[in-house]
Design a protein around this motif. Structure first.
Motif, mmCIF file in Angstrom:
data_model
loop_
_atom_site.group_PDB
_atom_site.id
_atom_site.type_symbol
_atom_site.label_atom_id
_atom_site.label_comp_id
_atom_site.label_asym_id
_atom_site.label_seq_id
_atom_site.Cartn_x
_atom_site.Cartn_y
_atom_site.Cartn_z
ATOM 1 N N ASN A 477 5.519 -10.862 6.658
ATOM 2 C CA ASN A 477 5.642 -10.731 5.211
ATOM 3 C C ASN A 477 4.803 -9.529 4.774
ATOM 4 O O ASN A 477 3.571 -9.596 4.707
ATOM 5 C CB ASN A 477 5.175 -12.009 4.516
ATOM 6 C CG ASN A 477 5.989 -13.220 4.959
ATOM 7 O OD1 ASN A 477 7.210 -13.214 4.873
ATOM 8 N ND2 ASN A 477 5.311 -14.250 5.445
ATOM 9 N N ILE A 478 5.497 -8.444 4.480
ATOM 10 C CA ILE A 478 4.827 -7.168 4.259
ATOM 11 C C ILE A 478 5.589 -6.384 3.200
ATOM 12 O O ILE A 478 6.791 -6.604 2.993
ATOM 13 C CB ILE A 478 4.750 -6.376 5.592
ATOM 14 C CG1 ILE A 478 3.955 -5.077 5.426
ATOM 15 C CG2 ILE A 478 6.134 -6.129 6.166
ATOM 16 C CD1 ILE A 478 3.752 -4.332 6.732
ATOM 17 N N ASP A 479 4.879 -5.482 2.513
ATOM 18 C CA ASP A 479 5.527 -4.651 1.499
ATOM 19 C C ASP A 479 6.247 -3.474 2.148
ATOM 20 O O ASP A 479 5.711 -2.817 3.049
ATOM 21 C CB ASP A 479 4.492 -4.118 0.504
ATOM 22 C CG ASP A 479 3.993 -5.190 -0.450
ATOM 23 O OD1 ASP A 479 4.696 -6.209 -0.576
ATOM 24 O OD2 ASP A 479 2.920 -5.008 -1.049
ATOM 25 N N SER A 480 7.470 -3.242 1.687
ATOM 26 C CA SER A 480 8.181 -2.008 2.008
ATOM 27 C C SER A 480 8.091 -1.089 0.797
ATOM 28 O O SER A 480 7.865 -1.544 -0.330
ATOM 29 C CB SER A 480 9.639 -2.306 2.361
ATOM 30 O OG SER A 480 9.718 -3.068 3.563
ATOM 31 N N VAL A 481 8.262 0.197 1.025
ATOM 32 C CA VAL A 481 7.897 1.190 0.010
ATOM 33 C C VAL A 481 9.119 1.984 -0.440
ATOM 34 O O VAL A 481 9.966 2.371 0.377
ATOM 35 C CB VAL A 481 6.828 2.159 0.551
ATOM 36 C CG1 VAL A 481 6.402 3.157 -0.529
ATOM 37 C CG2 VAL A 481 5.622 1.373 1.059
ATOM 38 N N VAL A 482 9.198 2.210 -1.750
ATOM 39 C CA VAL A 482 10.186 3.109 -2.341
ATOM 40 C C VAL A 482 9.444 4.383 -2.754
ATOM 41 O O VAL A 482 8.487 4.325 -3.537
ATOM 42 C CB VAL A 482 10.876 2.477 -3.567
ATOM 43 C CG1 VAL A 482 11.892 3.447 -4.155
ATOM 44 C CG2 VAL A 482 11.538 1.158 -3.193
ATOM 45 N N TYR A 483 9.876 5.526 -2.222
ATOM 46 C CA TYR A 483 9.272 6.820 -2.546
ATOM 47 C C TYR A 483 10.168 7.578 -3.522
ATOM 48 O O TYR A 483 11.387 7.421 -3.515
ATOM 49 C CB TYR A 483 9.085 7.663 -1.285
ATOM 50 C CG TYR A 483 8.058 7.126 -0.323
ATOM 51 C CD1 TYR A 483 6.726 7.500 -0.438
ATOM 52 C CD2 TYR A 483 8.424 6.256 0.702
ATOM 53 C CE1 TYR A 483 5.772 7.012 0.454
ATOM 54 C CE2 TYR A 483 7.485 5.764 1.599
ATOM 55 C CZ TYR A 483 6.162 6.150 1.457
ATOM 56 O OH TYR A 483 5.220 5.669 2.340
ATOM 57 N N LYS A 484 9.517 8.425 -4.339
ATOM 58 C CA LYS A 484 10.233 9.265 -5.294
ATOM 59 C C LYS A 484 9.867 10.721 -5.053
ATOM 60 O O LYS A 484 8.707 11.045 -4.793
ATOM 61 C CB LYS A 484 9.877 8.860 -6.729
ATOM 62 C CG LYS A 484 10.595 9.659 -7.806
ATOM 63 C CD LYS A 484 10.191 9.174 -9.200
ATOM 64 C CE LYS A 484 10.890 9.960 -10.293
ATOM 65 N NZ LYS A 484 10.487 9.507 -11.645
#
Length: 643
Positions: A477-484
């Motif tokens: 259970n881990i955060d995935s990242v959205v980059y801009k």
């Protein structure tokens, strides 16, 4: 005793000399990549012996009867044969499972006791290896088995009625089926299975005969196709013309001159005009009513022969218009099979392929290789095939993603481990250099067991996201990242984090003005029964829209058919804290319901540890492919194309 004592060293020396003689040859041994023995695409046997340019062929003529064309054989000439080695290239073995598709017209009065539609004959000993034989009410398949000659016989088959009939004969193990005119199949169960080691070495195919005058086929033959694999009936049936189903018809037999709808023969006031098909000892004639005013208005090229043999004719306005429409119309393309075109022997297990085009440069394929050395390979399409273009250092690469920002071309790779033990995992973005004509490192991003990339644009702004499936301390259970993309710094910066559980796949898609993101969660640390989530873009970030219970989810695939929006989910396997693991489970297709504004279950499809869905269209037909990987006992499984 003394003689025996001398005999042992003598034989030992002989063996040693033989060993030394053969030793240098071992240095020249090369490893040939394995290829399957049976990799035949459907083979049009009739087209292989008929000329393609309309030239006459001794012993054969073309006849039009009953609204279709066929060929009639008059002698078993050498031109009607070809070596089996032309078909069986990898090894000289006839397929253990195969189908024969044939279309014939047989006269009751002309047919002899035993006539061969085709035969495979071993030339040096004149031995029949395999043949399809007709009699008035029987169809036989004769072949050379392990115990001698074997025969499969279908009885009470009424073929000799002077009408066109299509048949599919299918062989698989102990079973043989014959389907006539797309009717109810007849099945035979034989004591011995069809041999898997029937060698065709030194043999030839004979079309319309068994190499001899005795057994020459007296009827008309319109179609004769060999397919490796079992039953071919679903590929031609059902049909609007079950007696004239078409799988692969020689070109010269597929086009018919149009005749009047009123009469087969119309006599013009100044004599009949014959539409004559030049070549092949042709006997196709049609008659048309012509009028003087039409003489200069319509001219139809009506021959398949060379230009110097073309005859011109004129006909009534009704007939000429029908023929013109027939010539202008073409059948819709149909996906019959996908053929093996090129084999790429990679240096490592390959987990992903990304195809993309670079303008003015060409087509590329990026392979994600599991092994660290020599890294992952990028291939370029050159002279009709992919050739190695560039190697890029990767570390247990999982996936590639190609995307563009403005005029810049980028390629991102997700590494699932660090360059060395204890080092951080760095997934890398590469940029295409027009000056160096290669991909160069552009930006690195810290990731955790990265599985998948997704790139997209919203309101002309570029985003890039990656999935993390496992943290450094082993937490799924881990955060995935959205980059801009920041146009000022020309780099990607963190825009949002999304909680995921052993996630395997992102799927970004747009419906009207709304943007969605589906994530496939596979494992929460204790069970594969977990919720996968669908997010919607609101206020500059993704907000939770809907959750769906999944079982080891590995892939989402969005597709549209007309105005309908679907999401296909691949379920990998069902694993709980207690009980056995299940790999044979349903994967599910969901449809966006416009009333409830929710994705609702549309269809369940049984899959076997599915890892991927792909949707594509050919003309007006839509297809969905699932990649099956494991059923609990074997990895050797069929993946399936659904329509």
């Amino acid at each position: 005793m003394e003689g025996q004592h001398n005999l042992v060293p003598s034989s030992w020396l002989l063996a040693l000399q033989l060993f030394l003689l053969l030793l240098p040859r071992t240095k020249s041994v090369t490893v040939v990549p394995w290829k399957p023995c049976t990799d035949l695409r459907p083979v049009d046997l009739l087209s292989r012996v008929l000329p393609h340019n309309g030239e006459a062929l001794s012993g054969v003529r073309m006849v039009q009867e009953g609204g279709a064309r066929g060929v009639q054989f008059f002698s078993p000439t050498q031109a009607l044969t070809f070596p089996s080695s032309q078909l069986f290239i990898n090894c000289p073995l006839f397929p253990a499972e195969f189908s024969i598709v044939a279309t014939v017209k047989v006269s009751h009065t002309r047919m002899k006791k035993n006539e061969y539609l085709f035969a495979v004959v071993k030339e040096d000993v004149d031995q029949l290896l395999l043949g399809m034989r007709f009699s008035k009410e029987k169809v036989h398949l004769i072949y050379q088995g392990s115990m001698g000659r074997e025969r499969l016989s279908f009885k009470r088959i009424h073929l000799a009625d002077n009408r066109w009939h299509s048949m599919v004969l299918s062989i698989s193990g102990h079973h043989a089926t014959l389907t006539l005119d797309c009717g109810i199949p007849l099945e035979l169960v034989h004591k011995q299975p069809f041999p898997s080691d029937l060698s065709t070495d030194g043999s030839r195919f004979h079309i319309g005969s068994r190499r001899k005058w005795k057994g020459l086929f007296s009827g008309l033959l319109r179609q004769l196709v060999l397919l490796a694999g079992s039953d071919a009936t679903p590929r031609v049936c059902p049909s609007f013309k079950p007696s004239l189903v078409e799988f692969s018809i020689p070109t010269i037999l597929s086009n018919l001159p149009v005749k009047s709808q009123l009469n087969d023969v119309l006599l013009p006031p100044y004599g009949p005009l014959k539409l004559h098909q030049v070549g092949w000892g042709a006997s196709v004639h049609s008659h048309f009513q012509i009028s003087p005013e039409m003489f200069k208005r319509v001219q139809v090229w009506a021959s398949a022969g060379p230009l110097k043999d073309i005859h011109r004719c004129v006909m009534s306005a009704e007939v000429s218009a029908a023929l013109f429409n027939a010539i202008q119309s073409t059948e819709k393309d149909r996906l019959d099979y996908v053929d093996d075109y090129q084999d790429l022997y990679t240096t490592s297990e390959t987990l992903d392929i990304e195809l993309f085009q670079i303008p003015s440069v060409g087509l590329f394929a990026a392979m994600a290789h599991r092994a660290n050395k020599p890294g992952s390979a990028i291939y370029r399409w050159n002279h009709g095939q992919f050739q190695l273009y560039q190697n890029i250092s990767t570390f247990k690469a999982q996936a590639w993603k190609q995307f563009t920002i403005g005029r810049k071309m980028f390629l991102a790779v997700s590494n699932s481990v660090g360059p060395a033990d204890g080092e951080r995992e760095l997934s890398v973005i590469y940029r295409w250099s027009n000056k160096r004509l290669k991909f160069v490192r552009y930006q690195t991003l810290e990731t955790h067991s990265a599985r998948d990339w997704e790139a997209f644009h919203i309101n002309n702004e570029a985003y890039l996201m990656f999935l993390s499936s496992l943290s450094e301390n082993g937490n799924h259970n881990i955060d995935s990242v959205v980059y801009k993309w920041n146009p000022g710094t020309k780099t990607f910066e963190v825009n949002q984090t999304i909680s995921t559980s052993g996630a395997y796949d992102w799927e970004f898609f747009t419906v009207g003005p709304y943007h969605f993101l589906a994530v496939a969660n596979a494992f929460d640390g204790t069970s594969t029964q977990t919720d996968s989530s669908i997010y919607i873009w609101l206020g500059g970030a993704f907000q939770l829209y809907q959750t769906i219970r999944t079982f080891g989810a590995t892939d989402w695939e969005m597709f549209q058919i007309g105005n309908r929006v679907f999401l296909a989910l691949a379920n990998g396997h069902m694993l709980c804290e207690r009980g056995p693991s299940l790999y044979t489970i349903n994967s599910t297709i969901y449809e966006l319901d416009m009333t409830t504004k929710m994705f609702l279950k549309f269809q369940d499809i049984v899959t076997y540890s599915a890892v991927d869905w792909e949707f594509f269209s050919v003309g007006d037909e839509h297809f969905l492919v699932v990649a099956n990987s494991y059923d609990g006992s074997s990895y050797s499984l069929n993946s399936v194309i659904y329509r």
